[in-house]
Design an enzyme around this catalytic site. Structure first.
Site: not given
Ligand code: F6P
Length: 319
Positions: A11, A72, A103, A105, A125-127, A129, A154, A170-171, A243, A251
């Protein structure tokens, strides 16, 4: 060193371009040739490789996405794929490879290093992780994008006295949810690392409503489940109009924050210097504000540490 190849994989993440720029400019400064490999490992298998120079990376430090594009590849995970990829690099006289990704990759980089390619991996990665590093390129930007969206949600949630369940990416990791929830003052944060109790969440919402609270925001990590299901359950239990919003791919895009640009610039610079020092099979990390590198096998063994203290604080502050 003859030539360095560089690719982005998995990603995409804001700041990847800043890292590519840093690699290219550091290599040029050191009179080393750099080749850009398009579409990650998939493009490597197809020989989609072209030289990069200082002009190729002009005007990209602030841009989201990746000029090299990403993908991927299932075939690359096979023995045959890895053999072919190593041969392609050798056909292009590229002996060293810098991989920017997650990871998965890094595992690809390790496989190539086992076939004699010098590899350095940069976490992108945005995650957020990846266990060996406190931050990966793209996380801070994604977090700020999620936070900005939560602020907007909000506003309308207050106007209508509603609950809004905001699903973030975030997987299997709850980092974006945890920190967007903490920074955004969410009433509840649901992450894969922690079990949740629907009754507790509903009671808290109703207590807030009784106190005159106009809105409630629940941040839900995608690894916990789908926002739609969750909205129904909350509405059923509380009777409050609920909602849901899936923030999705916004993101992954946008101009990288200063934090991500600096992280990317420093990591890209380090990657080339590690190769110049004849290092291979290394991952670059930042730990406790110190930039460092470690063996890829070691890095892949480290599990991401869940910040239980931040989670606890978020819970206390949203009482
Ligand atoms: O790893 C980054 C990420 O955006 C995850 O948060 C998400 O689960 C996944 O990629 C989505 O992948 P794709 O781009 O293949 O839909």
């Amino acid at each position: 060193m003859k030539r360095i190849g560089i690719l982005t994989s998995g990603g995409d993440a804001p700041g990847m371009n800043a890292a590519i720029r840093a690699v290219v400019r550091t290599a040029v400064y050191n009179k080393v040739e750099v080749f850009g490999i398009k579409r990650g490992y998939a493009g490597l298998l197809e020989g989609e490789i072209e030289p990069l120079n200082i002009y190729s990376v002009a005007d990209i430090i602030h841009r989201g996405g990746t000029i090299l594009r990403s993908s991927r590849s299932e075939y690359f995970k096979t023995e045959a794929g890895q053999k072919k990829a190593a041969k392609t690099l050798s056909d292009f006289n590229i002996e060293s490879l810098i991989v920017i990704g997650g990871d998965g990759s890094f595992k690809g980089a390790r496989a190539l290093s086992n076939r004699g390619v010098n590899t350095i991996s940069i976490p992108g990665t945005i995650d957020n992780d990846i266990g060996c590093t406190d931050y990966s390129i793209g996380f801070d930007t994604a977090l700020n994008t999620a936070l900005d969206a939560i602020g907007k949600i909000r506003d309308t949630t207050s106007s209508h006295n509603r609950v809004n369940v905001v699903e973030v990416m975030g997987r299997d990791c709850g980092e974006i949810a945890l920190f967007a929830g903490l920074a955004g003052g969410a009433e509840s944060i649901l992450v894969p690392e922690k079990d949740y109790d629907l009754d507790e969440i509903s009671d808290k919402l109703l207590r807030g409503k009784d106190r005159g609270k106009l809105h409630s925001i629940i941040v839900l990590a995608e690894g916990v489940g789908n926002f739609d299901n969750f909205c129904h359950k909350i509405e059923e239990k509380t009777g409050v109009s609920t909602r849901g919003t899936n923030l999705g791919y916004i993101q992954r895009g946008g101009n990288p924050t200063a934090f991500d640009r600096i992280l990317a610039s420093r990591m890209g610079y380090m990657a080339v210097n590690l190769l110049l020092d004849n290092k291979t099979n290394r991952v670059i990390c930042i730990k406790n504000n110190v930039y460092t590198d470690m063996d890829t096998n070691e890095a892949l063994e480290i599990k991401k540490n869940f910040d239980a203290e931040a989670y606890k604080i978020a819970n206390i502050l949203s009482i």
